[in-house]
Design a protein around this motif. Structure first.
Motif: not given
Length: 82
Positions: A16-29
């Motif tokens: 159940n993960k959701a990130y605030s923006d594409p940059d955070e998604d990339k960092m978390r990935r």
């Protein structure tokens, strides 16, 4: 080692993960990918008998080292005045 888009989406869905923006998604990935590599390297040792326990991916696999440390009880020193 690369994480597929499908694998990444499955991780986010499962935990159940959701990130605030594409940059955070990339960092978390990137953190997830690093965690996956650590897990796979450790489990090779487990399979060869060099380790006695097995690792796995979990809800913490996308955290930064600092976030993980805080979550596991690391104390942070208060800022000092100069």
């Amino acid at each position: 080692m690369s994480v597929t888009d499908q694998e990444w989406e499955e991780f986010k869905s499962k935990f159940n993960k959701a990130y605030s923006d594409p940059d955070e998604d990339k960092m978390r990935r990137g953190h997830y990918e690093k965690s996956k590599q650590i897990v796979e390297e450790h489990n090779k040792k487990y399979e060869s008998g060099a380790a006695t326990w097995k690792m796995g991916i979990n809800h913490l696999s996308d955290l930064t080292e600092e976030e993980y440390a805080m979550r596991c009880g690391k104390k942070v020193a208060p800022p000092t005045c100069v």
